[in-house]
Design a protein around this motif. Structure first.
Motif, mmCIF file in Angstrom:
data_model
loop_
_atom_site.group_PDB
_atom_site.id
_atom_site.type_symbol
_atom_site.label_atom_id
_atom_site.label_comp_id
_atom_site.label_asym_id
_atom_site.label_seq_id
_atom_site.Cartn_x
_atom_site.Cartn_y
_atom_site.Cartn_z
ATOM 1 N N GLN A 144 -23.634 -56.793 20.004
ATOM 2 C CA GLN A 144 -22.645 -56.403 19.012
ATOM 3 C C GLN A 144 -22.453 -54.886 18.939
ATOM 4 O OE1 GLN A 144 -24.007 -58.283 15.396
ATOM 5 N NE2 GLN A 144 -22.781 -60.130 15.766
ATOM 6 N N THR A 145 -23.424 -54.138 19.406
ATOM 7 C CA THR A 145 -23.307 -52.681 19.339
ATOM 8 C C THR A 145 -22.246 -52.147 20.297
ATOM 9 O OG1 THR A 145 -25.005 -52.239 21.032
ATOM 10 C CG2 THR A 145 -25.750 -52.477 18.738
ATOM 11 N N HIS A 146 -21.745 -52.996 21.207
ATOM 12 C CA HIS A 146 -20.768 -52.481 22.169
ATOM 13 C C HIS A 146 -19.497 -51.992 21.478
ATOM 14 C CE1 HIS A 146 -18.606 -56.379 21.903
ATOM 15 N NE2 HIS A 146 -17.584 -55.715 22.393
ATOM 16 N N ALA A 147 -19.173 -52.554 20.319
ATOM 17 C CA ALA A 147 -17.957 -52.136 19.620
ATOM 18 C C ALA A 147 -18.061 -50.678 19.176
ATOM 19 C CB ALA A 147 -17.701 -53.054 18.430
ATOM 20 N N LYS A 148 -19.154 -50.354 18.489
ATOM 21 C CA LYS A 148 -19.324 -48.970 18.026
ATOM 22 C C LYS A 148 -19.596 -48.025 19.195
ATOM 23 C CE LYS A 148 -21.597 -46.200 14.470
ATOM 24 N NZ LYS A 148 -21.820 -45.040 15.347
ATOM 25 N N ARG A 149 -20.345 -48.500 20.204
ATOM 26 C CA ARG A 149 -20.591 -47.648 21.382
ATOM 27 C C ARG A 149 -19.263 -47.229 22.032
ATOM 28 N NH1 ARG A 149 -25.821 -48.059 23.927
ATOM 29 N NH2 ARG A 149 -27.208 -49.544 22.864
ATOM 30 N N GLY A 150 -18.381 -48.178 22.162
ATOM 31 C CA GLY A 150 -17.097 -47.860 22.771
ATOM 32 C C GLY A 150 -16.293 -46.864 21.959
ATOM 33 N N ALA A 151 -16.224 -47.095 20.647
ATOM 34 C CA ALA A 151 -15.489 -46.175 19.776
ATOM 35 C C ALA A 151 -16.103 -44.779 19.801
ATOM 36 C CB ALA A 151 -15.457 -46.724 18.355
ATOM 37 N N ASP A 152 -17.438 -44.712 19.770
ATOM 38 C CA ASP A 152 -18.114 -43.411 19.801
ATOM 39 C C ASP A 152 -17.856 -42.670 21.113
ATOM 40 O OD1 ASP A 152 -19.106 -43.779 17.274
ATOM 41 O OD2 ASP A 152 -21.113 -44.404 17.922
ATOM 42 N N ALA A 153 -17.826 -43.415 22.206
ATOM 43 C CA ALA A 153 -17.556 -42.782 23.500
ATOM 44 C C ALA A 153 -16.163 -42.167 23.529
ATOM 45 C CB ALA A 153 -17.703 -43.807 24.622
ATOM 46 N N LYS A 206 -16.116 -39.039 21.430
ATOM 47 C CA LYS A 206 -16.742 -37.934 22.171
ATOM 48 C C LYS A 206 -15.782 -37.379 23.210
ATOM 49 C CE LYS A 206 -20.338 -35.357 23.247
ATOM 50 N NZ LYS A 206 -19.782 -34.550 24.345
ATOM 51 N N ALA A 207 -15.055 -38.249 23.870
ATOM 52 C CA ALA A 207 -14.078 -37.795 24.864
ATOM 53 C C ALA A 207 -13.005 -36.928 24.220
ATOM 54 C CB ALA A 207 -13.439 -38.995 25.572
ATOM 55 N N ILE A 208 -12.584 -37.320 23.010
ATOM 56 C CA ILE A 208 -11.580 -36.525 22.286
ATOM 57 C C ILE A 208 -12.138 -35.152 21.941
ATOM 58 C CG2 ILE A 208 -10.254 -36.360 20.150
ATOM 59 C CD1 ILE A 208 -9.986 -39.400 20.198
ATOM 60 N N SER A 209 -13.384 -35.107 21.491
ATOM 61 C CA SER A 209 -13.991 -33.832 21.089
ATOM 62 C C SER A 209 -14.197 -32.899 22.277
ATOM 63 C CB SER A 209 -15.330 -34.080 20.386
ATOM 64 O OG SER A 209 -16.314 -34.553 21.297
ATOM 65 N N ALA A 264 -4.396 -36.697 22.437
ATOM 66 C CA ALA A 264 -3.828 -37.900 23.049
ATOM 67 C C ALA A 264 -3.759 -38.956 21.954
ATOM 68 C CB ALA A 264 -4.674 -38.367 24.227
ATOM 69 N N GLU A 265 -2.569 -39.138 21.420
ATOM 70 C CA GLU A 265 -2.403 -39.971 20.231
ATOM 71 C C GLU A 265 -2.893 -41.398 20.458
ATOM 72 O OE1 GLU A 265 1.170 -41.185 17.082
ATOM 73 O OE2 GLU A 265 1.587 -39.935 18.830
ATOM 74 N N PHE A 266 -2.722 -41.910 21.676
ATOM 75 C CA PHE A 266 -3.103 -43.300 21.922
ATOM 76 C C PHE A 266 -4.602 -43.508 21.744
ATOM 77 C CE2 PHE A 266 -4.311 -41.715 26.052
ATOM 78 C CZ PHE A 266 -5.289 -42.600 26.498
ATOM 79 N N LEU A 267 -5.403 -42.441 21.912
ATOM 80 C CA LEU A 267 -6.844 -42.591 21.772
ATOM 81 C C LEU A 267 -7.257 -42.912 20.342
ATOM 82 C CD1 LEU A 267 -8.202 -39.795 24.143
ATOM 83 C CD2 LEU A 267 -8.193 -42.264 24.521
ATOM 84 N N ASP A 268 -6.452 -42.519 19.368
ATOM 85 C CA ASP A 268 -6.751 -42.912 17.987
ATOM 86 C C ASP A 268 -6.686 -44.426 17.846
ATOM 87 O OD1 ASP A 268 -7.093 -40.280 17.169
ATOM 88 O OD2 ASP A 268 -4.969 -40.031 16.696
ATOM 89 N N TYR A 269 -5.689 -45.025 18.495
ATOM 90 C CA TYR A 269 -5.588 -46.484 18.475
ATOM 91 C C TYR A 269 -6.715 -47.104 19.297
ATOM 92 C CZ TYR A 269 -0.975 -45.889 16.413
ATOM 93 O OH TYR A 269 0.057 -45.553 15.572
ATOM 94 N N ALA A 270 -7.099 -46.432 20.382
ATOM 95 C CA ALA A 270 -8.190 -46.947 21.210
ATOM 96 C C ALA A 270 -9.492 -47.027 20.411
ATOM 97 C CB ALA A 270 -8.372 -46.067 22.445
ATOM 98 N N ILE A 271 -9.721 -46.034 19.561
ATOM 99 C CA ILE A 271 -10.913 -46.058 18.702
ATOM 100 C C ILE A 271 -10.867 -47.256 17.760
ATOM 101 C CG2 ILE A 271 -12.089 -44.865 16.805
ATOM 102 C CD1 ILE A 271 -11.317 -42.232 18.173
#
Length: 374
Positions: free
Chosen positions: A244-253, A256-259, A265-272
């Protein structure tokens, strides 16, 4: 006069033959000259290729006046940008002002002085040459910008799919899952635009951005240990908690890429939103944050329907694929429980369209001797 201005086409319009001869002889040494003795003839010649670079236009003519000719030139997209110099015996300030208000670039009074006429002609030919050059450069720049934007878009899309494929390969699941779910999300979002609950949030641009983000929904599985991802049987409680941690791991990654970049990249907000919340449930029983109802981002609610539908109709190690009818029934039972009820109604109302998408992208059969997917 520079060589770049020689050979230009000038249209001379005057009902007096003598004036046409005088101006023609004056200009022919360096330019191509067309002559017209009426307004109607002038409008006809002005539309002939090559278009005139300049028009010398008499004001007082029988029938169609020079003012009317200028209005006709300005009304036609083909001739509206041709500079016009009025040549007239009318010397009143009001007459000159009227001509300039209609769009003439200059005003030359009769009797004509050759040196003045040539100076005015050369000045406006130079200005037109500069405008033409600028327009050409702008057009080239627009083409180059469009080309580079397209290239950047292609690189972005390829990168997204490469990352999504990486997660998919580690999970050893279906080959076309990310392609199908992206199309499901896009189609469902387009259909939802007609619903009053979603019309404001799902404009054309938003639909594109959400669709672009969809392939990254399971990117967090890259961080899940192999012994869990590849386990052939049912996961125990601890293993399921780790999965279940894959959901938060993905969002956190993605965060981090945004930072790490200075470019938004506006689409990354939706990706999170999609990565973190696509396993949330409408009734609050999902994970990782136990969000419920409207608290679940809309992009994630769209993704949840797409992801579950594809999982149901696809083969997994723990189950055979369900038929479309079985998937329809199972999803309908989750209305208001797992899924946003209105979004599910839209999905089920166009169920055949989503089945057609699934048929277009079937899974690639596993090679002989390979281990079954988890």
């Amino acid at each position: 006069m520079g060589s770049q201005l020689t050979g230009r086409t000038i249209l001379v319009v005057d009902d007096n033959p003598e004036n046409l001869i005088v101006l023609g002889e004056l200009l022919l040494a360096q330019h191509k000259v067309r002559t017209a003795n009426s307004g109607e003839r002038a409008l006809h010649l002005a539309r002939q290729a090559p278009l005139p670079d300049l028009v010398l236009l008499d004001v007082m003519m029988p029938g169609m006046s020079g003012y009317e000719v200028l209005e006709g030139l300005r009304a036609d997209p083909l001739t509206r940008d041709i500079p016009v110099i009025f040549v007239t015996a009318m010397s009143g300030v009001e007459d000159e002002q009227h001509g300039l208000e209609l769009g003439a670039v200059d005003y030359v009074t009769k009797p004509l002085h050759p040196a003045i006429v040539l100076a005015r002609v050369n000045t406006h030919l130079e200005l037109k040459s500069a405008r033409d050059h600028l327009q050409h450069q702008n057009a080239r720049l627009e083409v180059e910008i469009a080309r580079r934007m397209h290239e950047n878009q292609v690189v972005q899309d390829v990168t997204i799919h490469a990352l999504a494929r990486l997660a998919e390969m580690r999970d050893e699941e279906t080959g076309n899952h990310i392609v199908r779910t992206q199309d499901y999300v896009e189609q469902l979002a387009k259909l939802a635009r007609a619903h009053p609950r979603f019309a404001a949030a799902l404009n054309e641009r938003t639909v594109v951005l959400i669709s672009k983000s969809a392939p990254l929904h399971d990117i967090g599985k890259v961080g899940i240990p192999d012994h869990i991802l590849h386990k052939p049987g049912k996961l125990n409680a601890d293993e399921w908690g780790e999965m279940q941690t894959h959901a938060k791991r993905g969002a956190d990654a993605i965060r981090k890429a945004i930072s790490d970049t200075t470019e938004a990249a506006e689409f990354l907000d939706y990706a999170i939103d999609i990565a973190q919340s696509h396993h949330e449930r409408w009734d609050g029983s999902g994970y990782p944050d136990h969000l419920a109802g409207e608290a679940i981002p809309l992009a994630a609610r769209l993704m949840a329907i797409a992801d579950v539908f594809d999982a149901l109709i696809s083969r997994r190690v723990y189950k055979a694929p369900f038929t479309p009818d079985e998937a329809y029934r199972l999803m309908a039972e989750q209305r208001g429980r797992h899924f946003d009820p209105d979004l599910l109604d839209i999905f089920l109302g166009a169920f055949g369209e989503f089945c057609a998408i699934a048929s277009r992208y079937p899974d690639t059969p596993a090679p002989p001797g390979s281990s079954p997917p988890h």
